[in-house]
Scaffold this motif. Structure first.
Motif, PDB file in Angstrom:
ATOM      1  N   GLU A   1       0.844  -1.193   0.000  1.00 22.29           N
ATOM      2  CA  GLU A   1       0.000   0.000   0.000  1.00 22.29           C
ATOM      3  C   GLU A   1       0.888   1.256   0.000  1.00 22.29           C
ATOM      4  N   LEU A   2       1.933   1.211   0.843  1.00 25.09           N
ATOM      5  CA  LEU A   2       2.848   2.361   0.924  1.00 25.09           C
ATOM      6  C   LEU A   2       3.585   2.570  -0.400  1.00 25.09           C
ATOM      7  N   ALA A   3       4.047   1.463  -1.006  1.00 20.38           N
ATOM      8  CA  ALA A   3       4.783   1.575  -2.275  1.00 20.38           C
ATOM      9  C   ALA A   3       3.881   2.173  -3.356  1.00 20.38           C
ATOM     10  N   VAL A   4       2.636   1.726  -3.419  1.00 21.17           N
ATOM     11  CA  VAL A   4       1.703   2.243  -4.425  1.00 21.17           C
ATOM     12  C   VAL A   4       1.451   3.727  -4.175  1.00 21.17           C
ATOM     13  N   ARG A   5       1.275   4.084  -2.901  1.00 20.69           N
ATOM     14  CA  ARG A   5       1.016   5.481  -2.547  1.00 20.69           C
ATOM     15  C   ARG A   5       2.214   6.359  -2.903  1.00 20.69           C
ATOM     16  N   GLU A   6       3.442   5.879  -2.608  1.00 22.07           N
ATOM     17  CA  GLU A   6       4.638   6.691  -2.899  1.00 22.07           C
ATOM     18  C   GLU A   6       4.851   6.827  -4.394  1.00 22.07           C
ATOM     19  N   ASP A   7       4.550   5.790  -5.127  1.00 18.49           N
ATOM     20  CA  ASP A   7       4.699   5.856  -6.574  1.00 18.49           C
ATOM     21  C   ASP A   7       3.722   6.883  -7.155  1.00 18.49           C
ATOM     22  N   ARG A   8       2.498   6.891  -6.622  1.00 23.27           N
ATOM     23  CA  ARG A   8       1.495   7.856  -7.093  1.00 23.27           C
ATOM     24  C   ARG A   8       1.945   9.278  -6.780  1.00 23.27           C
ATOM     25  N   ARG A   9       2.475   9.473  -5.557  1.00 22.65           N
ATOM     26  CA  ARG A   9       2.939  10.800  -5.165  1.00 22.65           C
ATOM     27  C   ARG A   9       4.106  11.243  -6.040  1.00 22.65           C
ATOM     28  N   PHE A  10       5.025  10.309  -6.333  1.00 29.12           N
ATOM     29  CA  PHE A  10       6.190  10.605  -7.173  1.00 29.12           C
ATOM     30  C   PHE A  10       5.730  11.047  -8.566  1.00 29.12           C
ATOM     31  N   ARG A  11       4.781  10.281  -9.156  1.00 26.36           N
ATOM     32  CA  ARG A  11       4.313  10.625 -10.504  1.00 26.36           C
ATOM     33  C   ARG A  11       3.610  11.973 -10.515  1.00 26.36           C
ATOM     34  N   SER A  12       2.803  12.225  -9.496  1.00 22.54           N
ATOM     35  CA  SER A  12       2.086  13.498  -9.488  1.00 22.54           C
ATOM     36  C   SER A  12       3.064  14.641  -9.193  1.00 22.54           C
ATOM     37  N   GLY A  13       4.099  14.369  -8.378  1.00 19.99           N
ATOM     38  CA  GLY A  13       5.136  15.373  -8.120  1.00 19.99           C
ATOM     39  C   GLY A  13       5.891  15.723  -9.394  1.00 19.99           C
ATOM     40  N   LEU A  14       6.177  14.711 -10.214  1.00 26.19           N
ATOM     41  CA  LEU A  14       6.880  14.966 -11.483  1.00 26.19           C
ATOM     42  C   LEU A  14       6.006  15.806 -12.408  1.00 26.19           C
ATOM     43  N   ARG A  15       4.697  15.512 -12.408  1.00 29.45           N
ATOM     44  CA  ARG A  15       3.789  16.275 -13.294  1.00 29.45           C
ATOM     45  C   ARG A  15       3.766  17.754 -12.916  1.00 29.45           C
ATOM     46  N   THR A  16       3.714  18.057 -11.619  1.00 27.11           N
ATOM     47  CA  THR A  16       3.609  19.466 -11.220  1.00 27.11           C
ATOM     48  C   THR A  16       4.976  20.172 -11.203  1.00 27.11           C
ATOM     49  N   SER A  17       6.065  19.400 -11.342  1.00 27.68           N
ATOM     50  CA  SER A  17       7.408  19.991 -11.221  1.00 27.68           C
ATOM     51  C   SER A  17       7.800  20.835 -12.436  1.00 27.68           C
ATOM     52  N   LYS A  18       7.134  20.595 -13.585  1.00 26.66           N
ATOM     53  CA  LYS A  18       7.468  21.270 -14.850  1.00 26.66           C
ATOM     54  C   LYS A  18       8.887  20.938 -15.326  1.00 26.66           C
ATOM     55  N   LEU A  19       9.454  19.826 -14.863  1.00 25.33           N
ATOM     56  CA  LEU A  19      10.779  19.434 -15.361  1.00 25.33           C
ATOM     57  C   LEU A  19      10.688  19.191 -16.867  1.00 25.33           C
ATOM     58  N   PRO A  20      11.718  19.617 -17.636  1.00 29.29           N
ATOM     59  CA  PRO A  20      11.631  19.493 -19.096  1.00 29.29           C
ATOM     60  C   PRO A  20      11.772  18.040 -19.570  1.00 29.29           C
ATOM     61  N   HIS A  21      12.394  17.186 -18.755  1.00 31.95           N
ATOM     62  CA  HIS A  21      12.503  15.751 -19.044  1.00 31.95           C
ATOM     63  C   HIS A  21      12.816  15.082 -17.720  1.00 31.95           C
ATOM     64  N   HIS A  22      12.978  13.773 -17.731  1.00 30.75           N
ATOM     65  CA  HIS A  22      13.206  13.067 -16.472  1.00 30.75           C
ATOM     66  C   HIS A  22      14.470  12.228 -16.534  1.00 30.75           C
ATOM     67  N   LYS A  23      15.550  12.814 -17.076  1.00 24.96           N
ATOM     68  CA  LYS A  23      16.803  12.058 -17.202  1.00 24.96           C
ATOM     69  C   LYS A  23      17.406  11.796 -15.825  1.00 24.96           C
ATOM     70  N   THR A  24      18.163  10.715 -15.750  1.00 24.69           N
ATOM     71  CA  THR A  24      18.766  10.337 -14.470  1.00 24.69           C
ATOM     72  C   THR A  24      20.295  10.393 -14.581  1.00 24.69           C
ATOM     73  N   LEU A  25      20.958  10.242 -13.439  1.00 22.23           N
ATOM     74  CA  LEU A  25      22.428  10.252 -13.449  1.00 22.23           C
ATOM     75  C   LEU A  25      22.973   9.019 -14.152  1.00 22.23           C
ATOM     76  N   ASP A  26      22.208   7.913 -14.138  1.00 21.20           N
ATOM     77  CA  ASP A  26      22.664   6.709 -14.852  1.00 21.20           C
ATOM     78  C   ASP A  26      22.823   6.983 -16.342  1.00 21.20           C
ATOM     79  N   GLU A  27      22.066   7.960 -16.838  1.00 25.21           N
ATOM     80  CA  GLU A  27      22.137   8.265 -18.275  1.00 25.21           C
ATOM     81  C   GLU A  27      23.240   9.281 -18.574  1.00 25.21           C
TER      82      GLU A  27
END
Ligand code: ADP
Ligand code: MG
Length: 256
Positions: free
Chosen positions: A50-76
């Motif tokens: 339940e917690l993992a699903v909730r955190e994933d939802r929060r993460f996705r909605s946080g990314l949507r409101t962040s206005k980040l131009p892309h979602h590249k990571t340090l691995d890339e």
């Protein structure tokens, strides 16, 4: 499990705001039967999913409101392309301890070296860790604040840049600002000082900021707040955007 009990669990889980449990109770009990789970193990599974699903939802909605131009990571990010950049400096930043300390990070260097890429990667990591993020270029921020000021909405608009735990200010120094514009930047930076982090990117050295902000005194006041607690990463290398082009040119000249 009787149908009656199943229905009651679904309804109670719904009322308690546990939608994942409400949706997957049958699946959960099947897995518990199959694995012959004990009560504690079963409860642990239900709560942690339940917690993992909730955190994933929060993460996705946080990314949507962040206005980040892309979602590249340090691995890339290919550190071998920037041999003068110590990967440990960037990986230290990725532990996010500077964000916890409400300190800042500045990524400096010429175009194409990956300043925005790294700033975004840090912001994505911070968003995953639960921090609220907002991304803007300096020019967009100044334009929006000016428009709001004219409309008598400055305080309201300042909130956009003051509320998030992490404000990413990209491209400081591409366009010189007028004094009134620099003053709006000062308001954001001084109000965020020791309250929330700023991650900024700039193609100018700090000594050139006087020209950027059109006023040495204001530039010094901004730098004073910004740099008091700030990790500075300078990337002095070639543009990654030109990488393939430069390789092609080198190949052509080899042939010639
Ligand atoms: P800057 O903000 O410094 O001008 P960017 O972060 O926009 O540069 O990078 C330009 C492009 O090159 C982006 O697509 C970015 O993902 C990519 N890039 C830059 N440096 C690297 C690198 N070392 N490894 C992988 N991709 C890179
Ligand atoms: Mg950039």
């Amino acid at each position: 499990m009787s149908e009656l009990t199943g229905n009651r669990i679904r309804s109670t889980a719904g009322k308690l705001g546990l939608p994942h449990l409400a949706e997957t109770i049958n699946e959960f009990t099947r897995r518990a039967d199959e694995a012959k789970m004990g009560y504690l193990e079963f409860l642990d599974l239900v709560l942690s999913e339940e917690l993992a699903v909730r955190e994933d939802r929060r993460f996705r909605s946080g990314l949507r409101t962040s206005k980040l131009p892309h979602h590249k990571t340090l691995d890339e990010y290919d550190f071998s392309f920037q041999p003068e950049l110590d990967p440990r400096k960037v990986k230290d930043l990725a532990t996010l301890s500077f964000i916890e300390a409400k300190a800042n990070a500045a990524l400096l260097g010429p175009p194409g070296v990956g300043k925005t890429h790294i700033a975004v990667a840090l912001a994505v990591a911070a968003c995953r860790a639960g921090y609220s993020i907002y991304f803007t270029t300096l020019d967009d921020m100044v334009r929006n604040l000016k428009t709001a000021e004219t409309a008598g909405q400055l305080v309201n608009k300042l909130g956009t840049y003051l509320r998030p735990s992490v404000l990413v200010v990209d491209e400081v120094g591409y366009q010189p600002l007028e004094r009134a514009e620099a003053n709006l930047v000062f308001q954001v930076i001084s109000k965020r000082y020791e309250k929330g982090s700023v991650i900024l990117t700039s193609n100018k050295t700090f000594s050139e900021w006087g020209q950027v902000f059109g006023d040495e005194v204001l530039a010094t006041a901004i730098l004073d707040r910004l740099l008091h607690h700030c990790e500075v990463v300078s990337i002095n290398g070639n543009s990654y955007r030109l990488k393939n082009r430069l390789q092609a040119i080198a190949r052509d000249s080899d042939v010639a």
